[in-house]
Scaffold this motif. Sequence first.
Motif, short mmCIF file in Angstrom:
data_model
loop_
_atom_site.label_atom_id
_atom_site.label_comp_id
_atom_site.label_asym_id
_atom_site.label_seq_id
_atom_site.Cartn_x
_atom_site.Cartn_y
_atom_site.Cartn_z
N GLY A 1 -5.93 30.70 62.58
CA GLY A 1 -4.50 31.24 62.39
C GLY A 1 -3.39 31.22 63.26
O GLY A 1 -2.36 31.25 62.81
N GLY B 1 -1.49 28.36 62.26
CA GLY B 1 -0.66 28.41 61.40
C GLY B 1 0.39 29.12 61.68
O GLY B 1 1.50 28.54 61.44
N ASN C 1 2.44 25.87 63.42
CA ASN C 1 2.87 25.08 62.33
C ASN C 1 4.03 25.77 61.72
O ASN C 1 5.03 25.20 61.19
CB ASN C 1 1.92 24.74 61.25
CG ASN C 1 0.88 23.82 61.57
OD1 ASN C 1 0.76 23.32 62.33
ND2 ASN C 1 -0.34 24.14 60.69
N VAL D 1 1.21 35.40 59.18
CA VAL D 1 2.02 34.35 58.77
C VAL D 1 2.00 34.24 57.33
O VAL D 1 0.97 34.38 56.54
CB VAL D 1 1.13 32.77 59.39
CG1 VAL D 1 1.92 31.50 58.77
CG2 VAL D 1 1.10 32.88 60.55
N ALA E 1 3.18 32.12 53.87
CA ALA E 1 3.02 30.49 53.24
C ALA E 1 4.54 30.06 52.99
O ALA E 1 5.60 30.79 52.92
CB ALA E 1 2.56 30.38 51.77
#
Lengths: 448, 448
Positions: free
Chosen positions: A424, A427, A430, A446, A448
Motif C-alpha cells: 500500500g 502504491g 508510485n 490510492v 488506479a
Amino acid sequence: MKNIGISERIDLPVDRIPTRWYNVIPDLPRLPEEYVDSSTGKPVTREFMDRLLTPAMAAQERSTERWISIPEPVRDAYQLWRPTPLIRALALERELDTPAQIYFKYEGTSPSGSHKLNSALAQAYYAKRDGHTRLVTDTGAGQWGSALALACKLMGLDLLVYMIRASYHQKPYRRHLIETYGAEVRPSPSTTTDFGQRLLAADPDHPGSEATAVSEAIESVYADPGSRLAVGAFSNHCLLHHTVIGLELREQLAIIGRTPDYLVASVGCGSNLGGFANPFLEDKLNGADITILAAEPEACATLTHGEYRLDFADAQGKAPAAYTYTLGHDFVPPPIHAGGLRYHGCAPLVGLLRHEGLLDARAFPQTEVFAAAKTFAQLHGYLPAPESAHAIRAVIDIANDCKRTGRDATIVFNYSGHGLLDLGAYGRFNAGLLQDVETEDFSTPVQA
Amino acid sequence: MKNIGISERIDLPVDRIPTRWYNVIPDLPRLPEEYVDSSTGKPVTREFMDRLLTPAMAAQERSTERWISIPEPVRDAYQLWRPTPLIRALALERELDTPAQIYFKYEGTSPSGSHKLNSALAQAYYAKRDGHTRLVTDTGAGQWGSALALACKLMGLDLLVYMIRASYHQKPYRRHLIETYGAEVRPSPSTTTDFGQRLLAADPDHPGSEATAVSEAIESVYADPGSRLAVGAFSNHCLLHHTVIGLELREQLAIIGRTPDYLVASVGCGSNLGGFANPFLEDKLNGADITILAAEPEACATLTHGEYRLDFADAQGKAPAAYTYTLGHDFVPPPIHAGGLRYHGCAPLVGLLRHEGLLDARAFPQTEVFAAAKTFAQLHGYLPAPESAHAIRAVIDIANDCKRTGRDATIVFNYSGHGLLDLGAYGRFNAGLLQDVETEDFSTPVQA
C-alpha cells in the motif's frame, strides 16, 4: 571476474544453525545501567520483573554469560527457514559503479517475513515451558506481532496483540496475518484498557505509537495472572536471540574470506541491528576497523537527535525506565510507513553502544528510503520492508563514498524483512503521494 | 524416529540448478494436436505464430527435442532463489495422524512469490535477445504479471499487463508490485482496446477473466510491431520452463531415497502441475505407480467438468484454438479468490495427459480450500496462495486415505506460491464472509 550476474548466494547447510546465542554484555566496555521501577524510583526488583516478563526472560535479561544454549525445540523451529542466505548484490554494485562489495543477510525468508521470528520462538517456548497461558505484546508495523502469533501457535500459547492504530488501519494485511495465525489483535489506543480509553477521550483520532501499545499491553498483563509481556525489540534478551543472524553471517563471510568494513542495519528499537552486529563487537573492540551504522527515519531520529538519559519504555510510565537514547516517552512520531521504526527510544544495549562511540547513526527521509527500496526491488527482485530500506538507503551513500575513494570495502546490511505487506505504501510512492512530513493524508486511498 | 519437529528441509546447492529444461513431448503416448488458426480453420502457420509470439517461443512450442539448454543469463537469474527447498511437512503429518510422508516443493521463495518467474525470465530473455522491445501479457491473480514485470525489468524490456478486473480490484497489492517493478497495468476489460470497450458497453461491471485479458493482450500485440505476447501458462514452452521444479525435485527425492506415490498440484491452466509432474511422466509410463493429481476449484472445474474438444484460448476467438479440456471460451468464472485458477480451459499438454488417463483430477469449494490453507499456515508458518492451497486440500484427502489403509505413501505437492498478497481473502475467511457461490459480495470491505 567481478560483477557478472545479478547476485551470488552464500548458503549454510541446516546443521550450521547456531547452537548458542551470543550475549554481548560481558564484552561491553561497561555494564548497562539497571532498569528503574518508575513507582519507586529504585532499581527494579526480581519480583517486579518476574511478574511483568516470564521469569526465564527476566533471568536472560540480566545474564552475564557470554554463550547461552538454544533450546532444542527453538532450534528445531529455526529450521523452518534458517540458516538464511547471505547474498552478494552484484546488480546493485554495478548500478552504483562502486568498487565496494555489497552483501545482505536475507532475513525476509522467514515464514512471518522478518527476523522477528528468531526471538518470538524463544519467548513463546520459555513461556509455554514455564506454564504461562498467554503472552501479551505490542506491535508497530505488525512484523513482531505476526512473528509472535506464529510462535505462540507453534508452541501452544494464547496471544493478545496491541497494534498501533496507524498500522492497524494502514496495514490490514498484517492484521489478517496475525489473526490467521490465531492471535487476537486490538488497535492501540483501544477501548479495552483504562489508558487507551483516556487517550481516546482526549483525542479520538490518536494514531497510537509503540509506547501507547506497550502501556496497554502492560495493563493487560497485570489484569491476568496467567499473562506475561513479550518484548519485540527493547530488551537485552531479544537482542540476544537475534544474534543467530550475526553468528551465521560470521560463518558465511569466512567461507568467502571477507571481513566486514561496514555493518549496516535499520534501527527502530534496535533488535535487528543488535542481533546482526553484536557478534562482531569483540573484533571491533580488539581493533578491527568495522563501522557499525544505524539507519533511522528522520521522522523519529532517536539516535541522531535524541538524548542519552533515563526514560520510560512506554507512554504511561508503567514500564521500567532505562538509560538510553530517547526523544521522550510522550513523543508520538508522525505516521510514516516504516511503522516498526516509530519508537521514541531504543534498546538500552544499542543506546550504550552509541553512547560509547561504537555505533554510528544517520537519519533519512522516507521518500529517499522508498526510492532506494524501489531501485533495489528492480535490481534484485526482493521487495524490502520500509524498515529494511533505511539500511539500503544508507548503503548507497557508503558505496558512493567508496567510489569516490576507490575503496574495495565489504559492506554488509541486514535485510530484516520483506515489504510485501507494505505494498500500500509502495502504491502511494508510485503514485507520487508519499511525503516526508506529517501532513500526508493517510485517509485517501490510492486509486488506479 | 518419525515425526519429531515441525519440518525437515532437503536443500540442493546452487550448482545443482538444472542446466536443461525437460520437454515431455517426445515421451508422450502421442503428439499434441496442432493449434488451429481461428480465421482460417486450418493449422496455424509459422508466420502467424512468429507474429503473435517471439519466434524463439514459437520454435520451442513445436520442439520435439527431449532436452533444451537453459541460456546462461536465465540460469544466472534463477540463482536469485533456486534451487528451491523440498520440505517435509512433519507437523501436517502429525496433525493428520497419517502414516504417509508429506513433502512440498516450496516455490513461494521466489522474489515475485511464485513459480511463475521460471518461465518469465526465459520469455523475457529470448524477447530481448531477438530485438523485441515490449511484451504484452494477461494476468489473473497477478502472480504471472508480477513475475514477468520483474523478468522484463531484469532483462531490459517494456511490459504491458492486462489484469482481470476482479483481481485488479481485489488484489491492489499485486498491482502495486507489478508497477513497482516498472510495468504498466490495465484492468481487463479495459477502455483501451476495441474488445474491452465492447465488453464494457454490454456490462460496465464485467469482472473480466483470463480469456478477456488474453484477447486484449493479443489486440495490443497486433497494434505494435515491436510487441509480442508472453504466455503465462497455456503454452508448451511455458510448461517446459517450469520443469526445473520437477527436475530439482527428482534430485531431492533421490537424496532421501524416496520415490513419489502421489504428485499433487493445483491447476488453473496447468503450468505449475506440468513443470512439477512432467519430469516423472516417463517413470509412470514405464510402470511406476505414481498418481498425478490436479486440484482445481469447483467454481471453474475444467478438468472434472469440462469437455475435451477444440476451443479458443481467449474470449474473442483471436488466439489459436487448441484441443484441450474446456468449459467454453465464453465461460466467465465467478470471482473466487484463487484468481489464477479462473480460466475456462487448460494447457493442451495437461488436457492431453488427462485425456490419455495419465492425470487424475478433483475439484474443491473455496471455503474448504481456505480452511486447509489456514491449518497449514498455523502448522508450518508459510501462508499459501489460494491457488496452491487447492493442492493442500487435495493432499489432506490422500493422507486421510493413507491413514485408513495404513499406507506409508510418499505424497509430494507443489507449493506454487505464497499468499501474502491474498491476505484480503484470508481476512474475509477469518471474518466468516467467504462463500462458495458467486453471490459473495466483493464490494464489502472487511471491518475489524
